[in-house]
Write a protein that holds these residues in place. Structure first.
Motif, mmCIF file in Angstrom:
data_model
loop_
_atom_site.group_PDB
_atom_site.id
_atom_site.type_symbol
_atom_site.label_atom_id
_atom_site.label_comp_id
_atom_site.label_asym_id
_atom_site.label_seq_id
_atom_site.Cartn_x
_atom_site.Cartn_y
_atom_site.Cartn_z
ATOM 1 N N GLN A 201 2.206 -1.937 -4.591
ATOM 2 C CA GLN A 201 2.244 -0.723 -4.732
ATOM 3 C C GLN A 201 1.320 0.003 -6.010
ATOM 4 O O GLN A 201 0.750 0.817 -5.822
ATOM 5 N N ALA B 119 -2.220 -0.148 -5.421
ATOM 6 C CA ALA B 119 -2.763 0.828 -4.428
ATOM 7 C C ALA B 119 -2.864 2.062 -5.349
ATOM 8 O O ALA B 119 -3.778 2.930 -4.989
ATOM 9 N N LEU C 244 -2.378 -0.183 2.506
ATOM 10 C CA LEU C 244 -0.970 0.511 2.330
ATOM 11 C C LEU C 244 -1.165 1.702 3.297
ATOM 12 O O LEU C 244 -0.370 2.168 3.944
ATOM 13 N N TRP D 53 0.130 -9.598 1.583
ATOM 14 C CA TRP D 53 0.914 -8.403 2.242
ATOM 15 C C TRP D 53 1.919 -8.740 3.009
ATOM 16 O O TRP D 53 2.511 -7.897 3.507
ATOM 17 N N ASP E 284 -6.736 -2.972 -0.947
ATOM 18 C CA ASP E 284 -5.189 -2.675 -1.121
ATOM 19 C C ASP E 284 -4.524 -1.524 -0.624
ATOM 20 O O ASP E 284 -3.637 -1.257 -0.158
ATOM 21 N N LEU F 147 7.598 -4.396 0.388
ATOM 22 C CA LEU F 147 6.513 -3.984 -0.194
ATOM 23 C C LEU F 147 6.642 -4.494 -1.368
ATOM 24 O O LEU F 147 7.515 -4.013 -2.270
#
Length: 283
Positions: free
Chosen positions: A117, A120, A221, A252, A217, A112
């Motif tokens: 991250q 998100a 996740l 992604w 996003d 990832l």
């Protein structure tokens, strides 16, 4: 038209979304059948033939033989074929044809990105994610907004319109919903968990009226987490469809995998029926 044992076998061997009876059945309204490792769905005057054999051993000759048998058995007026290649017997008779690729995400092989991250995490400060098992009026409003602003292929548009019926009748469907602090639905994903070895990203939708940056996003996740919670390490992200959707899947870590070919053939009998019209009449 399939036994519980056959359905369990299908879900164990499934490797494309069209193998998932809990997905295809409610959307198409067809009855599933299994013939020599090939799955299909039939109803009224039409037949869907999934040309991806469950044992993974695609052969034009074998698929041709099985297709000939099921056409002789069910005598459809309309055939919708999907598979990795268009069969020679269909090559010159496709009324409509489409070529694409499935995109897949291998969670064990994909790291990832820290930027995703962070995106998100930022969205999570403004949104509450909820797992649901129904499509509400709020979802319908987001779908209507999306279909008004985006030019999507007809079958994709009808897939969105079929979501209420599908989610209500699939025990393995999950809606991931992102709500803002005012109780407005800002985005949602629909994920199918019926296959043994992968989850399926069925579709996603976000609002421009109640827009929160990176809501999609955050839901992506959450889809990864949901997939791992169910003991799976792969997500089938569906087809590329268009450049915007491909870019989202690729950022992604989604990679193009199996070829996808679609062919619609009419057999020239008393009346014709398109897949879109068939779906429209049942939604």
């Amino acid at each position: 038209m399939i036994t519980p044992e056959e359905e369990a076998y299908i879900l164990e061997k499934a490797y494309v979304p069209e193998h998932i009876t809990n997905l295809m059945g409610p959307i198409s309204k067809g009855d599933p059948f299994l013939k020599q490792e090939h799955l299909g769905f039939v109803k009224d005057n039409w037949l869907i033939f999934v040309g991806y054999p469950l044992d993974g051993k695609f052969s034009q000759a074998q698929s041709e033989r099985v297709l000939k048998q099921v056409v002789e058995t069910f005598r459809p007026e309309v055939l919708w074929f999907i598979g990795p290649e268009i069969l020679p017997s269909l090559m010159d008779s496709c009324k409509e044809r489409e070529t694409d690729r499935y995109y897949t995400l291998d969670l064990e092989q994909t790291k990832l990105k820290s930027s995703l991250q962070r995106a998100a995490d930022k969205a999570s400060k403004e949104l509450i994610v909820e797992k649901g098992h129904s499509i509400s009026k709020e979802h319908d409003l987001l779908i209507a907004e999306l279909l008004k602003r985006e030019k999507l292929p007809p079958r994709i548009r009808e897939l969105y319109r079929a979501m209420r019926e599908y989610v209500a009748h699939s025990s393995s469907a999950c809606a991931l919903n992102a709500w803002d602090r005012n109780g407005k639905l800002c985005a949602f994903f629909v994920v199918e968990l019926g296959a043994k070895n992968f989850s399926t990203y069925v579709l996603g939708c976000h609002s421009k009226k109640h827009y929160v940056p990176h809501a999609s996003d955050l839901l992506f996740l959450e889809m990864i987490k949901l997939t791992r919670e169910h003991g799976k390490q792969n997500i089938n992200l569906g087809l590329g469809v268009n450049e915007g959707i491909r870019r989202f899947k690729e950022k992604w870590g989604g990679m193009p995998s199996l070829n996808y070919e679609f062919c619609e053939r009419f057999y020239g009998t008393t009346r014709t029926l398109s897949l879109i019209k068939s779906l429209e009449g049942k939604l």
